[in-house]
Design a protein around this motif. Sequence first.
Motif, mmCIF file in Angstrom:
data_model
loop_
_atom_site.group_PDB
_atom_site.id
_atom_site.type_symbol
_atom_site.label_atom_id
_atom_site.label_comp_id
_atom_site.label_asym_id
_atom_site.label_seq_id
_atom_site.Cartn_x
_atom_site.Cartn_y
_atom_site.Cartn_z
ATOM 1 N N VAL A 164 -0.910 29.014 3.505
ATOM 2 C CA VAL A 164 0.268 29.622 3.083
ATOM 3 C C VAL A 164 0.696 29.922 1.397
ATOM 4 C CG1 VAL A 164 1.775 28.878 5.115
ATOM 5 C CG2 VAL A 164 1.817 27.634 3.082
ATOM 6 N N LYS A 165 1.280 30.794 1.135
ATOM 7 C CA LYS A 165 1.679 31.095 -0.233
ATOM 8 C C LYS A 165 2.762 30.034 -0.414
ATOM 9 C CE LYS A 165 3.203 35.212 1.025
ATOM 10 N NZ LYS A 165 4.190 36.412 0.908
ATOM 11 N N PRO A 166 2.834 29.650 -1.550
ATOM 12 C CA PRO A 166 2.144 30.141 -2.946
ATOM 13 C C PRO A 166 0.674 29.195 -3.259
ATOM 14 C CG PRO A 166 3.974 28.408 -3.730
ATOM 15 C CD PRO A 166 3.666 28.698 -2.124
ATOM 16 N N ASP A 167 -0.056 28.614 -2.210
ATOM 17 C CA ASP A 167 -1.099 28.043 -2.251
ATOM 18 C C ASP A 167 -2.243 28.902 -2.882
ATOM 19 O OD1 ASP A 167 -3.663 26.708 -1.845
ATOM 20 O OD2 ASP A 167 -3.264 25.761 -0.027
ATOM 21 N N ASP A 168 -2.898 28.440 -3.986
ATOM 22 C CA ASP A 168 -3.811 29.255 -4.755
ATOM 23 C C ASP A 168 -5.111 29.605 -3.696
ATOM 24 O OD1 ASP A 168 -2.793 29.034 -6.887
ATOM 25 O OD2 ASP A 168 -4.052 27.572 -7.750
ATOM 26 N N GLN A 188 -11.288 43.589 -8.677
ATOM 27 C CA GLN A 188 -10.824 42.470 -9.346
ATOM 28 C C GLN A 188 -9.271 42.263 -9.259
ATOM 29 O OE1 GLN A 188 -13.077 40.774 -11.724
ATOM 30 N NE2 GLN A 188 -14.313 42.292 -10.526
ATOM 31 N N PRO A 189 -8.992 40.995 -9.375
ATOM 32 C CA PRO A 189 -7.899 40.600 -9.310
ATOM 33 C C PRO A 189 -6.556 41.697 -9.771
ATOM 34 C CG PRO A 189 -8.944 38.609 -9.749
ATOM 35 C CD PRO A 189 -9.676 39.832 -10.225
ATOM 36 N N ASN A 190 -6.799 41.926 -10.965
ATOM 37 C CA ASN A 190 -5.720 42.754 -11.566
ATOM 38 C C ASN A 190 -5.886 44.312 -11.085
ATOM 39 O OD1 ASN A 190 -8.151 43.703 -12.791
ATOM 40 N ND2 ASN A 190 -7.365 43.485 -14.962
ATOM 41 N N ASP A 191 -6.788 44.407 -9.961
ATOM 42 C CA ASP A 191 -6.736 45.648 -9.445
ATOM 43 C C ASP A 191 -5.766 45.911 -8.194
ATOM 44 O OD1 ASP A 191 -8.804 46.789 -10.891
ATOM 45 O OD2 ASP A 191 -10.322 45.991 -9.451
ATOM 46 N N ILE A 192 -4.901 44.706 -8.050
ATOM 47 C CA ILE A 192 -4.142 44.359 -6.832
ATOM 48 C C ILE A 192 -2.554 44.468 -7.395
ATOM 49 C CG2 ILE A 192 -3.371 42.691 -4.882
ATOM 50 C CD1 ILE A 192 -6.300 41.653 -4.902
ATOM 51 N N LEU A 193 -1.640 45.131 -6.836
ATOM 52 C CA LEU A 193 -0.478 44.948 -7.272
ATOM 53 C C LEU A 193 0.456 44.263 -6.009
ATOM 54 C CD1 LEU A 193 2.145 45.455 -9.022
ATOM 55 C CD2 LEU A 193 2.342 47.791 -8.017
ATOM 56 N N PHE A 194 0.813 42.843 -5.971
ATOM 57 C CA PHE A 194 1.445 42.271 -5.041
ATOM 58 C C PHE A 194 2.903 42.372 -5.283
ATOM 59 C CE2 PHE A 194 2.655 37.611 -3.406
ATOM 60 C CZ PHE A 194 2.413 38.226 -2.219
ATOM 61 N N ILE A 195 3.727 42.806 -4.134
ATOM 62 C CA ILE A 195 5.039 43.176 -3.931
ATOM 63 C C ILE A 195 5.725 41.781 -2.936
ATOM 64 C CG2 ILE A 195 7.061 44.515 -3.464
ATOM 65 C CD1 ILE A 195 5.186 46.772 -3.837
ATOM 66 N N LYS A 200 8.137 32.132 -6.670
ATOM 67 C CA LYS A 200 7.329 31.214 -6.661
ATOM 68 C C LYS A 200 5.692 31.891 -6.260
ATOM 69 C CE LYS A 200 9.801 27.049 -5.735
ATOM 70 N NZ LYS A 200 10.063 25.880 -4.881
ATOM 71 N N ASN A 201 5.806 32.792 -5.153
ATOM 72 C CA ASN A 201 4.655 33.474 -4.488
ATOM 73 C C ASN A 201 4.079 34.248 -5.589
ATOM 74 O OD1 ASN A 201 4.836 32.206 -2.427
ATOM 75 N ND2 ASN A 201 5.914 33.762 -1.221
ATOM 76 N N CYS A 202 5.008 35.093 -6.380
ATOM 77 C CA CYS A 202 4.747 35.811 -7.484
ATOM 78 C C CYS A 202 3.831 35.237 -8.552
ATOM 79 C CB CYS A 202 5.638 36.756 -8.066
ATOM 80 S SG CYS A 202 6.299 38.168 -6.969
ATOM 81 N N MET A 203 4.604 34.005 -8.865
ATOM 82 C CA MET A 203 3.789 33.107 -10.120
ATOM 83 C C MET A 203 2.555 32.723 -9.838
ATOM 84 S SD MET A 203 7.208 31.111 -11.183
ATOM 85 C CE MET A 203 6.456 30.227 -12.414
#
Length: 525
Positions: A164-168, A188-195, A200-203
């Motif tokens: 589950v989030k926020p698990d890395d 790449q990770p920065n190709d993803i935009l997560f909403i 905590k999940n965003c961090m």
Amino acid sequence: MINQTLNNNGVLLFDFGTILVGLSKERCVRALEQIGCGRIAYYVDECRQEDLFHDLEIGGSVEAFCDEARRQSSYTDEKGVYHPCKATNDEICWAWNQLLLDIPLEKLRLIYHLHHDLGVHTAVLSNTNQIHWQYAVKHLFTADGLTVDDYFDEIFLSCDMQMVKPDDCIYQEMLRQLREDYNMPALQPNDILFIDDSEKNCMAAEANGIRTLHDPKGDKWIMANVSDNLSTVTSQTGGVACIGNFDGVHLGHQHVISTLKHIAAERELRPVVITFDRHPRALFDPNFKPEYLSTLQEKETMLRTAGVDVRVMPFTQQLADTTAHDFMRRLHDEMDVKMLLLGYDNRFGKRNEYETFDTYVAYGKELGIEVKQATAVDVGSNRVSSSYVRRLVREGRVEEASKCLGYAFSISGTVVEGHHEGRKIGFPTANINAPYGKIVPANGVYATETTIDGRIYPSVTNIGIRPTYHNGEHCSIETHIVGFDGDIYGKGITVGFCRRLREECQFDSPEELRKQIEKDVKEVL
């Protein structure tokens, strides 16, 4: 706009709860209490991510979840009497799914536009469980005849990934699957935009290099795309528009829509109705308890059936802060509105005590929009309005309400298990829960018509606390359907209210109640 923040290989990643679907802890708790599982309600009410709820989210079996829910809800009273919880698996799943409200059509159409028309790669990453997700796939992603696959390329659920989030690990596993299993090796990770609504999940996502949009109420991402979305739902031939909540789509609304269509036909323009996903008070007043004549889905269905294009806008803080002048400018620039038709008492935009109908006319002349006003509709000596009809329903005056609506006020719901007391005296009943926010008529006994699979049956409906059986304060909606004897548990039915027969009464015995119900049934035949 969101699509402009992604490169050609990017992924727009959505959370599920709050970001897509509306949630109602209160409704879920009420449902759990109704089936005798109130002792596990704190898992919802306090959002506890542990034990029972957590196990389900990381892939625990539904059967084990239901067994544990029954175990925790059984108890021994102060006299040493054991009270087992008898809720079935289906009832527990039904109650758990009452947490989910709906996905506003506005959100679905925007995702479809981003995914289908603009080619944005879309996906879901959610801490959810199979009970909720299966319900959502079956009921919430089916607008416009589409399925969940029409909106998203990939679905990542905690219950499938067993983390589950926020698990890395969940972010790293998602990235691995996108690269290897979904053939995006250069991602790449920065190709993803997560909403996501959780900070905590965003961090945690940002710690893994993923860009985020923290959206606590689930409306920021919509407003980021509103200009683009507005332009896609209109034609190039222009439109005639009207604005309002249209709760109940009563005779007054129907008159406005008829006028709208007539003008549109004369001028060869599109008739467009702009409405909102909730009452403005729901945004400003935390204690506001909605009492709608129609759910959002019912309202939109009635409007579309009337033969107009429907624009459902989320009522957000940004929209509330938009002035009437700026809103009209958007209608002109982004929807090509040529004429605006207002109801006899219609006001819109950020509150300005000095604005009147003449002010809107002046704005229109400046912006190139003709502004007209429809006349009011009266039934007898009363002016038809949503607030007036709600008052009639609240007082149990359903006949008068139906005259103002132009159709019988109704409540649709799924049949759930009751106490089976009616069956014991020869009058089995179908019990339903009103959809969240739907107004319920005053306690009493009503002559009704119940629709099952398209067929209409005469029926008698009791709304109240069942005083003969000492039901406490819990209010139920129970319908005896005359001439029907099938199994409809779990089936959706619609109860239309024709007239009020009598007040709810406490009888000296079940036999006295049975005799009264016999009389009630004769009244509806």
